[in-house]
Design a protein around this motif. Structure first.
Motif, PDB file in Angstrom:
ATOM      1  N   ALA A  20       0.820  -1.216   0.000  1.00  0.00           N
ATOM      2  CA  ALA A  20       0.000   0.000   0.000  1.00  0.00           C
ATOM      3  C   ALA A  20       0.850   1.261   0.000  1.00  0.00           C
ATOM      4  O   ALA A  20       0.396   2.320  -0.436  1.00  0.00           O
ATOM      5  CB  ALA A  20      -0.929  -0.008   1.207  1.00  0.00           C
ATOM      6  N   ARG A  21       2.097   1.150   0.473  1.00  0.00           N
ATOM      7  CA  ARG A  21       2.978   2.323   0.525  1.00  0.00           C
ATOM      8  C   ARG A  21       3.724   2.537  -0.782  1.00  0.00           C
ATOM      9  O   ARG A  21       4.397   3.568  -0.940  1.00  0.00           O
ATOM     10  CB  ARG A  21       3.991   2.144   1.650  1.00  0.00           C
ATOM     11  N   LEU A  66       1.468   7.995  -1.262  1.00  0.00           N
ATOM     12  CA  LEU A  66       0.054   7.946  -0.914  1.00  0.00           C
ATOM     13  C   LEU A  66      -0.502   9.352  -0.833  1.00  0.00           C
ATOM     14  O   LEU A  66       0.212  10.340  -1.016  1.00  0.00           O
ATOM     15  CB  LEU A  66      -0.161   7.196   0.405  1.00  0.00           C
ATOM     16  N   SER A  85      -2.368  11.698   1.875  1.00  0.00           N
ATOM     17  CA  SER A  85      -2.663  11.821   3.304  1.00  0.00           C
ATOM     18  C   SER A  85      -3.761  12.842   3.525  1.00  0.00           C
ATOM     19  O   SER A  85      -3.821  13.868   2.838  1.00  0.00           O
ATOM     20  CB  SER A  85      -1.405  12.238   4.075  1.00  0.00           C
ATOM     21  N   ARG A  99      -0.563  15.033  -1.510  1.00  0.00           N
ATOM     22  CA  ARG A  99       0.066  13.833  -2.062  1.00  0.00           C
ATOM     23  C   ARG A  99       1.531  13.783  -1.639  1.00  0.00           C
ATOM     24  O   ARG A  99       2.250  14.774  -1.757  1.00  0.00           O
ATOM     25  CB  ARG A  99      -0.047  13.831  -3.580  1.00  0.00           C
ATOM     26  N   ALA A 125      -7.526  10.062  -5.757  1.00  0.00           N
ATOM     27  CA  ALA A 125      -6.627   8.949  -5.455  1.00  0.00           C
ATOM     28  C   ALA A 125      -6.659   7.896  -6.554  1.00  0.00           C
ATOM     29  O   ALA A 125      -5.629   7.291  -6.889  1.00  0.00           O
ATOM     30  CB  ALA A 125      -7.005   8.328  -4.109  1.00  0.00           C
ATOM     31  N   LEU A 169      -3.122   5.623  -5.974  1.00  0.00           N
ATOM     32  CA  LEU A 169      -2.464   5.692  -4.678  1.00  0.00           C
ATOM     33  C   LEU A 169      -3.427   5.296  -3.567  1.00  0.00           C
ATOM     34  O   LEU A 169      -4.652   5.344  -3.719  1.00  0.00           O
ATOM     35  CB  LEU A 169      -1.943   7.110  -4.419  1.00  0.00           C
ATOM     36  N   SER A 170      -2.843   4.918  -2.425  1.00  0.00           N
ATOM     37  CA  SER A 170      -3.623   4.650  -1.224  1.00  0.00           C
ATOM     38  C   SER A 170      -3.930   5.958  -0.510  1.00  0.00           C
ATOM     39  O   SER A 170      -3.398   7.021  -0.859  1.00  0.00           O
ATOM     40  CB  SER A 170      -2.856   3.701  -0.300  1.00  0.00           C
TER      41      SER A 170
END
Length: 539
Positions: free
Chosen positions: A304-305, A309, A311, A323, A363, A368-369
């Motif tokens: 996931a990283r 990502l 936030s 981002r 996202a 991205l997570s």
């Protein structure tokens, strides 16, 4: 040196997806006879549900399998075995929910007692230290809080006594609606309107599914063509218009959202639960279908990283997002997704969904997570900690933390987006300390919430929140320590000379200069840079 007063930071984790699905549609084209049957069945089963709930609350902790079977047999005589099973299951769920709410209330009272006792032990006017509140501002406030402490002690003792014997207090229809009866003018309702809403909220028209049965449910049945039929209780069996005590409605239903999934389940005879309810404000009937799904398989945290990502910092009126790349560096500009939580519950819910879908689409475009805080304001909402700061307490209480988190996880699962939850401790403070000022310049004003989002993302990525410090200013070379560049230790070429870049390297350099920036021998110097100076000594 480590500050011992700081609490331990929990490790980030991948949030688990939803375990159930619920879809709703409208029951249209009902005749007057159909509505009359729904009202009669709902009122009859509602009275049975109220009586069963009273018996369950009277049992308290003495509940067992025998008492449950006895209650179900009594209900079967006045309805049917399947209606009795649905009523008793709903009763058990409601009692368990009230039990959990009672325990949460006890924890809230205990937190208030501890906070008041701590503040009373401090001198009047003493300032707060860290996260602990300070003393009260005046002797008058101190005296008032001594009286409130006794009130909280009495409430806590009563709640603990009820919890010890399993006594809970439940109102079918809701306490808020029951209290509204005494404030009709403020609620802008007439007595007839309130009575209609009160009766509709106490009706019982829900049935659990049965796997292996025809169309998955023999109490409330919906065919693939949208035909809805209802199993009538024994006292109302004379109203049936179909065999075996069934009543078929003239109106049909159509599920637009997840309709294919629902059709697949009922054609394979998998269980689906149905609930029919009446909206008194719109004078409409609705049908809700729900079923359980296998837990969504989450990806490992390391996957996931990958690639960074997005936030997110949750606030009272907006989501602050930024981002970050894999090294924890902010990329691009911060984003803000605003919502307005004033107005009706439907308006607030729509505002939250609209903000979340914009965040999820952003996202999804970048693949991205999303990193969020694992917020829990249960200990922060107490009025005893923040005292006279009413506006601040209202902001905390108004933040839709649980609703936003649940909706974000469920909506992200549909789009295949991973949600990483992290510890919220000190993110706002450390984010503002280490990131707000460096990221603020003439064309961008970085807010405290933007800086907090960076802190959340760096913690989710496994990095430290603070930035690398600037080395001692000898000549800003590697001899004084690491530079402030955020390149990882395994990045190839991070210690090499600068690459060949076309064009001027600085504002004062011509267009044809800088071509040999990586070749130190090509500089206009009198000697080679690596040659030692030759000194001629006299004989």
């Amino acid at each position: 040196m480590r500050d011992e007063s700081l609490r331990t930071i929990a490790a980030p984790f991948v949030a688990v997806g939803p375990s159930g699905v619920a879809i709703r549609t409208r029951l249209k084209h009902l005749s007057a006879a159909d509505e009359q049957v729904l009202r009669l069945v709902g009122a009859h089963l509602g009275s049975l549900a109220s009586r069963d709930l009273k018996c369950r609350c009277a049992e308290g902790l003495e509940h067992c399998t025998d008492t449950w079977a006895k209650r179900k047999r009594a209900l079967t005589k006045e309805s049917s075995s399947r209606w009795a099973g649905s009523i008793t299951k709903a009763t058990h769920d409601q009692w368990a929910l009230a039990r959990r709410a009672q325990l949460a209330h006890i924890h809230s009272l205990q937190a208030g007692v501890r906070t008041i006792a701590h503040r009373l032990s401090l001198p009047i006017g003493e300032k707060a230290k860290g996260r602990a509140p300070g003393g009260y501002r005046s002797a008058r406030e101190w005296f008032a809080k001594t009286r409130r402490l006794q009130v909280l002690h009495d409430r806590l003792s009563a709640e603990q006594a009820d919890h010890a014997v399993g006594r809970v207090r439940i109102v079918r229809g809701g306490k808020r609606l029951a209290r509204m009866r005494h404030h009709l003018h403020a609620a802008q309702l007439t007595q007839a309107q309130w009575r209609q809403r009160w009766e509709a909220s106490r009706w019982f028209l829900q049935a659990d599914g049965e796997s292996g049965k025809r169309f998955d449910n023999e109490t409330i049945r919906v065919t693939p063509e949208g035909e809805v039929s209802l199993k009538l209780p024994a006292p109302l069996a004379h109203l049936a218009n179909a065999p075996h005590g069934q009543y078929t409605f003239t109106g049909a239903v159509l599920f637009h959202h997840r309709g294919e999934e629902w059709a697949d389940r009922i054609t394979t005879n998998k269980s689906v639960a149905y609930r029919i309810h009446y909206d008194t404000g719109r004078s409409r009937w609705y049908l809700t279908a729900s079923w359980t799904i296998p837990p969504v398989k989450t990806v490992p945290l390391s996957h996931a990283r990958t690639g960074g990502l997005i936030s997110v910092d949750t606030n009272a009126d907006h989501l602050a997002a930024w981002r970050l790349d894999a090294h924890g560096n902010p990329c691009g500009e911060p984003r803000r997704f605003s919502y307005d939580l004033s107005g009706t519950a439907m308006h607030r819910d729509a505002q939250v969904r609209h903000a979340l879908i914009r965040l999820l689409h952003w996202a999804q475009r970048h693949g991205l997570s999303i990193a969020i805080e694992d917020l829990d304001f249960s200990t922060e909402k107490t009025r005893e900690k923040h005292g006279h700061r009413k506006r601040f307490r209202q902001v905390i209480s108004g933040m839709p933390v649980s609703k936003l988190r649940a909706r974000l996880v469920s909506m992200a699962a549909e789009l295949g987006i991973t949600i990483i939850a992290g510890d919220p401790a000190y993110t706002s403070r450390w984010g503002a300390q280490h990131w707000q000022k460096p990221l603020t310049h003439t064309t961008r004003k970085t807010t405290r919430h933007d800086a907090a989002s960076i802190a959340i993302g760096r913690r989710a990525l496994g990095h430290r929140i603070r930035r690398r410090t600037t080395p001692p200013p000898h000549h800003q070379s590697d001899r004084a320590g690491h530079r402030t560049a955020q390149a990882g230790h395994g990045t190839r070429g991070r210690e090499e000379t600068r690459p060949r870049i076309l064009g001027p390297r600085t504002r004062s350099t011509g267009t044809r200069r800088g071509a040999n920036a990586g070749d130190q021998d090509a500089q206009h110097r009198s000697e080679r840079p690596t040659e030692p100076v030759q000194l001629k000594l006299s004989p």
